[in-house]
Design an enzyme around this catalytic site. Structure first.
Site, PDB file in Angstrom:
ATOM      1  N   TYR A  25       0.822  -1.215   0.000  1.00 58.90           N
ATOM      2  CA  TYR A  25       0.000   0.000   0.000  1.00 58.90           C
ATOM      3  C   TYR A  25       0.855   1.264   0.000  1.00 58.90           C
ATOM      4  CZ  TYR A  25      -3.387  -3.462   1.669  1.00 58.90           C
ATOM      5  OH  TYR A  25      -4.168  -4.568   1.805  1.00 58.90           O
ATOM      6  N   TYR A 153     -14.520  -3.862   2.470  1.00 60.29           N
ATOM      7  CA  TYR A 153     -13.181  -4.295   2.050  1.00 60.29           C
ATOM      8  C   TYR A 153     -13.058  -5.777   2.406  1.00 60.29           C
ATOM      9  CZ  TYR A 153      -8.232  -5.247   1.920  1.00 60.29           C
ATOM     10  OH  TYR A 153      -7.018  -5.826   1.636  1.00 60.29           O
ATOM     11  N   ASP A 247     -17.893 -12.092   6.545  1.00 59.08           N
ATOM     12  CA  ASP A 247     -16.435 -11.986   6.551  1.00 59.08           C
ATOM     13  C   ASP A 247     -16.019 -11.532   7.949  1.00 59.08           C
ATOM     14  OD1 ASP A 247     -13.808 -11.232   6.402  1.00 59.08           O
ATOM     15  OD2 ASP A 247     -14.020  -9.996   4.606  1.00 59.08           O
ATOM     16  N   LYS A 276      -6.658 -13.481  10.499  1.00 59.43           N
ATOM     17  CA  LYS A 276      -6.078 -12.466  11.396  1.00 59.43           C
ATOM     18  C   LYS A 276      -5.759 -13.032  12.782  1.00 59.43           C
ATOM     19  CE  LYS A 276      -7.174  -8.363   8.895  1.00 59.43           C
ATOM     20  NZ  LYS A 276      -5.908  -7.920   8.393  1.00 59.43           N
TER      21      LYS A 276
HETATM   22  C1  LIG Z   1     -12.604  -7.948   6.651  1.00 62.02           C
HETATM   23  C2  LIG Z   1     -11.380  -8.373   5.913  1.00 62.02           C
HETATM   24  N1  LIG Z   1     -11.481  -9.324   4.974  1.00 62.02           N
HETATM   25  C3  LIG Z   1     -10.407  -9.754   4.292  1.00 62.02           C
HETATM   26  C4  LIG Z   1      -9.148  -9.226   4.526  1.00 62.02           C
HETATM   27  C5  LIG Z   1      -7.962  -9.717   3.738  1.00 62.02           C
HETATM   28  O1  LIG Z   1      -7.143 -10.479   4.549  1.00 62.02           O
HETATM   29  P1  LIG Z   1      -5.602 -10.733   4.128  1.00 62.02           P
HETATM   30  O2  LIG Z   1      -4.910  -9.428   4.276  1.00 62.02           O
HETATM   31  O3  LIG Z   1      -5.140 -11.754   5.122  1.00 62.02           O
HETATM   32  O4  LIG Z   1      -5.623 -11.253   2.749  1.00 62.02           O
HETATM   33  C6  LIG Z   1      -9.022  -8.226   5.485  1.00 62.02           C
HETATM   34  C7  LIG Z   1      -7.701  -7.612   5.738  1.00 62.02           C
HETATM   35  O5  LIG Z   1      -7.576  -6.562   6.302  1.00 62.02           O
HETATM   36  C8  LIG Z   1     -10.150  -7.787   6.200  1.00 62.02           C
HETATM   37  O6  LIG Z   1     -10.092  -6.822   7.125  1.00 62.02           O
END
Ligand SMILES: Cc1ncc(COP(=O)(O)O)c(C=O)c1O
Length: 428
Positions: A25, A153, A247, A276
């Site tokens: 980023y 996101y 998610d 995470k």
């Molecule tokens: C809600 C959500 N989904 C998916 C992701 C993507 O995860 P990764 O960075 O492990 O690919 C993130 C990452 O910040 C997220 O906050």
């Protein structure tokens, strides 16, 4: 990349390697050089020059028990001595099966079939693939579209970007390359609910699933919604017979105050994604967990109805051992009570920001504290100011947020909230 002020003071490995890195980023030409980290402990990041920063981010929201928790470290060391990794095609192992059983027991309803992978974005890809193939396997192959939400996101891979909000997010340049889905307003009120219902009624034959970050849209700006929204989504998904994907890559494992955000709403999705904090911030692991109903659509004598997916490092044994140790810590230590205490302290500690002229909103949910500004003119300058204050806080867009480890001592959390108030007051 902007030149490091005093590269001479950097460790040798920094100068030797930095010009071979491509940072996340970041506009490489103008990005501030990354800070060299020597080690971590508790809620602290120790820099190569000896400075210690109190960490307000917990390494992109992963390190929920703080860094270097000895219990997780020992579990990884034990597993390392036995077997760090073995391929998952045709083989399996105790850490993965134990973890799958435990996740199934912790998750609500019959979210009982666990598919492991190695990152959040890939867990989303798998969820989308599962949902689309759920319909293909039932002879409804035209249902390939997803309903996603403004502000969302879900990751940086193609499928995940396509269900994120391309307009408000950072992937606008890809709009033309990605499949188009329905990105609409979250149903926060009656009018938005009616609009979503209208879309479902009109286009259900094209729609595989609704995908949402429950309770908080994280990287999109830490935007909160209440549990009613999730109950509405469940009701609409049931009424129009579309799948519902939560998610919980950010929200899972206590971040919003309950073990999983869906529990606060009393709603069980058809598919949930986790990552995470799954390994307590130690190793890469993610999971896409499906209900029996979803799994049943793949159960067949027909090989074409199988889920054709299998990342090389899926269910890595070290990562599964770390995740099992992390779940032990959740069971043994008062993590959710700690989250509640953090919420209370952040509420009070960030309150002075409410009176500052450029502050639009201050909000707290669980161990997430947010100060929203009308805009942040210079993110880099603000990030640098936080370092000067001895804390690691990484504002994004127009928000300054704190997502500390759940184990952060009260005085360190006070230092974080104090630094936020000071920096926001000084710079805005
Ligand atoms: C809600 C959500 N989904 C998916 C992701 C993507 O995860 P990764 O960075 O492990 O690919 C993130 C990452 O910040 C997220 O906050």
């Amino acid at each position: 990349m902007a030149k490091q002020k005093a590269r001479g003071e950097m460790p040798g490995w920094y100068g030797a390697g930095i010009d071979h890195l491509w940072l996340p980023y970041a506009q490489m030409k103008t990005a501030a050089p990354p800070l060299p980290v020597e080690r971590t402990h508790g809620s602290r990041i120790v820099l190569a020059d000896g400075r210690e920063l109190i960490d307000g981010v917990a390494s992109w929201w992963t390190a929920c028990h703080g860094y270097n928790h000895p219990y997780i470290r020992q579990a990884i060391e034990r597993q390392l001595a036995i077997m760090p990794h073995v391929m998952f095609g045709g083989l399996t192992h105790e850490p993965a099966l134990t973890l799958a059983r435990r996740l199934a027991a912790l998750l609500p309803g019959d979210l009982t079939r666990v598919f492991f992978c190695d990152s959040g974005s890939v867990a989303i890809e798998i969820a989308l693939k599962m949902a689309a193939q759920y319909w293909v396997n039932q002879g409804a192959g035209g249902r390939t579209k997803f309903v996603a939400f403004k502000g969302a996101y879900h990751g940086d891979t193609a499928g995940a970007m396509a269900v994120s909000d391309l307009d408000s997010g950072m992937h606008a340049a890809f709009a033309g390359l990605l499949p188009e889905h329905f990105v609409v307003d979250l149903p926060r009120d009656e009018a938005q609910s009616a609009a979503l219902e209208h879309l479902l009624a009109e286009r259900v034959d094209a729609i595989a699933a609704i995908v949402v970050e429950p309770l908080v849209q994280g990287a999109g700006g830490m935007i909160l919604h209440d549990a009613t929204v999730l109950r509405r989504l469940r009701a609409l998904a049931d009424k129009y017979d579309v799948l519902l994907i939560f998610d919980e890559i950010f929200t899972g494992f206590g971040r919003t105050g309950t073990m999983f955000a869906c529990q606060a709403a009393g709603v069980t999705p058809d598919i949930i994604t986790l990552s995470k904090a799954l390994t307590g911030g130690t190793l890469a692991l993610a999971a896409t967990v499906a209900t029996q109903k979803v799994f049943d659509a793949f159960w067949s004598d027909d090989p074409d109805k199988a889920l054709m997916h299998g990342p090389t490092f899926m269910a890595n044994a070290l990562a599964c051992a770390a995740a099992n140790a992390s779940l032990d810590l959740f069971a043994r230590e008062p993590r959710l009570a700690q989250v509640a205490a953090i919420a209370g302290q952040m509420h009070d500690g960030l309150a002075p920001c409410r009176d500052l002229p450029r502050v639009k909103n201050v909000r707290v949910l669980g161990a997430i504290g947010v100060v929203e500004l009308d805009h942040i003119a210079d993110l880099g300058a603000m990030r640098a100011r936080f370092i000067e204050e001895g804390v690691f806080v990484r504002p994004i867009g127009n928000i300054v947020y704190l997502t500390p480890a759940f184990t952060i001592p009260a005085d360190e959390l006070a230092a974080l909230t104090g630094a936020v108030v000071k920096v926001v007051r000084d710079l805005c």
